[in-house]
Structure formats: structure tokens, C-alpha cells
Design a protein around this motif. Structure first.
Motif, mmCIF file in Angstrom:
data_model
loop_
_atom_site.group_PDB
_atom_site.id
_atom_site.type_symbol
_atom_site.label_atom_id
_atom_site.label_comp_id
_atom_site.label_asym_id
_atom_site.label_seq_id
_atom_site.Cartn_x
_atom_site.Cartn_y
_atom_site.Cartn_z
ATOM 1 N N GLY A 44 0.800 -1.217 0.000
ATOM 2 C CA GLY A 44 0.000 0.000 0.000
ATOM 3 C C GLY A 44 0.829 1.262 0.000
ATOM 4 N N ALA A 45 2.146 1.136 0.190
ATOM 5 C CA ALA A 45 2.993 2.320 0.294
ATOM 6 C C ALA A 45 4.069 2.358 -0.776
ATOM 7 N N ARG A 46 3.926 1.546 -1.816
ATOM 8 C CA ARG A 46 4.940 1.535 -2.865
ATOM 9 C C ARG A 46 4.756 2.707 -3.826
ATOM 10 N N SER A 47 5.864 3.184 -4.312
ATOM 11 C CA SER A 47 5.826 4.292 -5.266
ATOM 12 C C SER A 47 5.375 3.776 -6.630
ATOM 13 N N GLY A 48 5.070 4.707 -7.527
ATOM 14 C CA GLY A 48 4.663 4.307 -8.864
ATOM 15 C C GLY A 48 5.745 3.519 -9.572
ATOM 16 N N GLU A 49 6.987 3.944 -9.415
ATOM 17 C CA GLU A 49 8.102 3.252 -10.068
ATOM 18 C C GLU A 49 8.239 1.819 -9.550
ATOM 19 N N GLU A 50 8.082 1.642 -8.239
ATOM 20 C CA GLU A 50 8.197 0.309 -7.659
ATOM 21 C C GLU A 50 7.099 -0.622 -8.170
ATOM 22 N N SER A 72 -3.133 -1.655 -3.854
ATOM 23 C CA SER A 72 -4.144 -0.686 -3.414
ATOM 24 C C SER A 72 -4.500 0.227 -4.585
ATOM 25 N N ASP A 73 -5.629 0.912 -4.473
ATOM 26 C CA ASP A 73 -6.035 1.831 -5.541
ATOM 27 C C ASP A 73 -4.997 2.934 -5.728
ATOM 28 N N ASP A 74 -4.424 3.413 -4.621
ATOM 29 C CA ASP A 74 -3.422 4.477 -4.720
ATOM 30 C C ASP A 74 -2.157 3.973 -5.411
ATOM 31 N N GLU A 75 -1.778 2.741 -5.157
ATOM 32 C CA GLU A 75 -0.591 2.199 -5.806
ATOM 33 C C GLU A 75 -0.809 2.109 -7.316
ATOM 34 N N VAL A 76 -2.011 1.685 -7.719
ATOM 35 C CA VAL A 76 -2.329 1.631 -9.140
ATOM 36 C C VAL A 76 -2.259 3.033 -9.745
ATOM 37 N N ALA A 77 -2.811 4.011 -9.037
ATOM 38 C CA ALA A 77 -2.796 5.391 -9.532
ATOM 39 C C ALA A 77 -1.367 5.908 -9.663
ATOM 40 N N ARG A 78 -0.518 5.572 -8.695
ATOM 41 C CA ARG A 78 0.874 6.019 -8.774
ATOM 42 C C ARG A 78 1.575 5.386 -9.971
ATOM 43 N N ALA A 79 1.293 4.108 -10.224
ATOM 44 C CA ALA A 79 1.911 3.423 -11.360
ATOM 45 C C ALA A 79 1.458 4.052 -12.672
ATOM 46 N N VAL A 80 0.170 4.386 -12.769
ATOM 47 C CA VAL A 80 -0.351 5.040 -13.978
ATOM 48 C C VAL A 80 0.343 6.386 -14.189
ATOM 49 N N ALA A 81 0.459 7.173 -13.111
ATOM 50 C CA ALA A 81 1.110 8.481 -13.221
ATOM 51 C C ALA A 81 2.564 8.329 -13.650
ATOM 52 N N PHE A 82 3.258 7.357 -13.081
ATOM 53 C CA PHE A 82 4.674 7.165 -13.411
ATOM 54 C C PHE A 82 4.844 6.811 -14.891
ATOM 55 N N MET A 83 4.034 5.863 -15.390
ATOM 56 C CA MET A 83 4.170 5.453 -16.793
ATOM 57 C C MET A 83 3.788 6.579 -17.743
ATOM 58 N N ALA A 84 2.697 7.283 -17.427
ATOM 59 C CA ALA A 84 2.272 8.379 -18.299
ATOM 60 C C ALA A 84 3.302 9.500 -18.315
ATOM 61 N N ASN A 85 3.884 9.784 -17.165
ATOM 62 C CA ASN A 85 4.891 10.853 -17.087
ATOM 63 C C ASN A 85 6.154 10.500 -17.868
ATOM 64 N N GLN A 86 6.453 9.209 -18.002
ATOM 65 C CA GLN A 86 7.608 8.797 -18.801
ATOM 66 C C GLN A 86 7.380 9.089 -20.273
ATOM 67 N N ILE A 90 1.799 9.148 -0.539
ATOM 68 C CA ILE A 90 1.722 7.963 0.311
ATOM 69 C C ILE A 90 1.183 8.379 1.665
ATOM 70 N N LYS A 91 0.049 7.830 2.021
ATOM 71 C CA LYS A 91 -0.594 8.199 3.274
ATOM 72 C C LYS A 91 0.118 7.533 4.445
ATOM 73 N N PRO A 92 0.242 8.222 5.571
ATOM 74 C CA PRO A 92 0.917 7.630 6.736
ATOM 75 C C PRO A 92 0.299 6.303 7.162
ATOM 76 N N SER A 93 -1.016 6.174 7.036
ATOM 77 C CA SER A 93 -1.667 4.938 7.469
ATOM 78 C C SER A 93 -1.259 3.757 6.615
ATOM 79 N N ALA A 94 -0.886 4.048 5.346
ATOM 80 C CA ALA A 94 -0.495 2.966 4.449
ATOM 81 C C ALA A 94 0.851 2.381 4.814
ATOM 82 N N GLN A 95 1.631 3.125 5.626
ATOM 83 C CA GLN A 95 2.950 2.636 5.995
ATOM 84 C C GLN A 95 2.910 1.712 7.196
ATOM 85 N N LYS A 96 1.760 1.603 7.843
ATOM 86 C CA LYS A 96 1.665 0.717 8.996
ATOM 87 C C LYS A 96 1.612 -0.727 8.539
#
Length: 256
Positions: A77-83, A141-155, A165-171
Motif C-alpha cells: 500500500g505504500a509503494r511508489s509508482g516506479e516500484e 491498493s487503488d493508490d498504488e495503481v494510480a501512482r503506477a499510472v502516473a509514473f508510466m504516463a509521465n515517462q 503515500i498516506k501515513p496509514s499505508a505505511q503501517k
């Protein structure tokens, strides 16, 4: 005058005549038999190819999500788009499998970028064309999918902002059915969803009943070492003992 006929037959005796006549029948028949055997003969199937172990080896997934280990990225739940792209999306988007737009291909991504960030995320979450929901990894998670989409589109020239990344996702999540389902989805589902090679189907109480009687420790030991067509740890040697037990606890919970 020489009365010898230079073109006289080599058959001099009745016995020779009988032999020649018999050979003229036997030789063609023998040739026909050999030809029929050649045409109708079939290559026998390799009996070893039908063993449960061979069947399980053929149906092993091309890729799998590995839990733990060095370089595994952030917590669930806390992975970056690149990851996420490297772990999941690159499988298709690196080579353009099934028409997936390649990473960095501005021409292929341009019409998609025009759809807008929200529409792209919606397609990635629900699946589109040959792409399954969440790229085939329901543990994202939905946010991880969104980050991946943003990363690929930005490339490919977009200016999308990755969701923070929300603090709660890091727990860390508590061990149990939730983690077990993730392991099941990434490793066990290949056989236990459809019952391949007599693997007990998820939720099949009758098939799981005799196994439940063995006790949790015995089930974990069988899964760890492999049994029948099931390879050790379901074919994912990177699974920790805790992940393996969690997956079994999840499957057991669905059969009670």
C-alpha cells in the motif's frame, strides 16, 4: 548355323518358373504391409508427461509476486509508482505485450494521456482489453495503481502527480487472513481455484475436510516440503514461513 537363341529366358526348369511366379506375388504384398504399418503407426505418448508433477510444472505462472527479501520495495500500500511498475506493470508494458503501450513511447501514450489521469486510473483498476484489473495483482491498493499510472504516463510526456503515500499505508498489516489472501492470489490461485492436479479448490468443504483433520502444523509442513503435484511452497521459494502459514490459514478459513 548357330541355333542358340540369345534372348532365351533364364527360366530353365519348372521349379524356377514356380519360384518366379510366387515371388511376383509375395514381394508386392510384403511391400504393401510395410507401407501400411508406416502410415498407421503412431508415436506413443511419454507417460512421464502425464504425471501430476509434470502437469504442475507446465502450469506454473510465468511471473509471481514475491514477498520479503532484499529490494522488495516499500510496505504493501505504500509503494511508489516506479516500484509498482517494476514489480507488476513492466511485464507487459516493457515489451508492449498484447498492445500495451510501451514505457516511454510518446506516440502510443499520447491519446491515452488526452483521456485524463482519472480515466486512465479507472481503466487500470477495472481492466481494459487484454489488461486484467490492477494489472493482474489484486493485492495492489487503488493508490498504488494510480501512482503506477502516473509514473508510466509521465515517462511519455504527461505531467500527472502521483498520489501521496498516506501515513496509514505505511503501517504493517496484521498477519492473518488479509495477508494470506495476498499470498493465495499471487501463488496458490493457479491450482487451488480450478482444482488442477487434484488440488482442493478454495471453499470446497468436502475436499478440505480430511485435510483439516490433519491439523494446521501438518498442512504447513506438507506445503513447505511439497506433496503430490504441489511443489515446495507452491513453487514460490521466496515465501517466508509466516506468508506460507498465512496462505494456508486463509484457505482453511474458506473451507469451514
Amino acid at each position: 548355323m548357330d541355333t542358340h537363341d540369345q534372348h532365351s529366358s533364364f527360366i530353365k526348369t519348372p521349379q524356377q518358373l514356380i519360384f518366379v511366379v510366387a515371388a511376383s506375388f509375395i514381394i508386392p504384398i510384403f511391400g504393401i504391409v510395410l507401407l501400411v504399418q508406416l502410415v498407421t503407426s503412431e508415436r506413443g505418448a511419454d507417460p512421464n508427461a502425464l504425471t501430476p508433477e509434470a502437469i504442475a510444472a507446465r502450469i506454473q505462472p510465468v511471473g509471481r509476486v514475491e514477498f520479503g527479501g532484499a529490494g522488495g520495495g516499500g510496505a504493501a500500500g505504500a509503494r511508489s509508482g516506479e516500484e509498482v511498475v517494476k514489480a507488476v506493470c513492466a511485464t507487459c508494458h516493457q515489451a508492449g505485450v498484447a498492445g500495451a503501450p510501451k514505457l516511454g513511447d510518446k506516440a502510443a501514450w499520447a491519446p491515452r494521456i488526452q483521456e485524463g489521469f482519472n480515466e486512465l486510473v479507472k481503466d487500470a483498476l477495472k481492466g481494459k482489453g487484454a489488461m486484467p484489473p490492477k494489472g493482474g495483482n489484486p493485492s495492489l491498493s487503488d493508490d498504488e495503481v494510480a501512482r503506477a499510472v502516473a509514473f508510466m504516463a509521465n515517462q511519455a510526456g504527461a505531467k500527472f502527480k502521483e498520489p501521496a503515500i498516506k501515513p496509514s499505508a505505511q503501517k504493517p498489516q496484521a498477519a492473518g487472513a488479509a495477508d494470506g489472501k495476498k499470498v493465495y492470489d499471487s501463488t496458490c490461485t493457479a491450482c487451488h481455484t480450478s482444482g488442477v492436479a487434484n488440488a482442493p479448490k478454495l471453499g470446497d468443504k468436502a475436499a478440505w475436510a480430511p485435510r483439516l483433520k490433519q491439523g494446521m502444523d501438518a498442512l504447513v509442513q506438507s506445503a513447505e516440503k511439497g506433496k503430490g503435484a504441489m511443489p515446495p511452497k507452491g513453487g514460490n521459494a521466496a515465501l517466508s514461513d509466516a506468508d506460507l502459514r498465512a496462505a494456508i490459514e486463509f484457505m482453511v478459513s474458506q473451507a469451514k
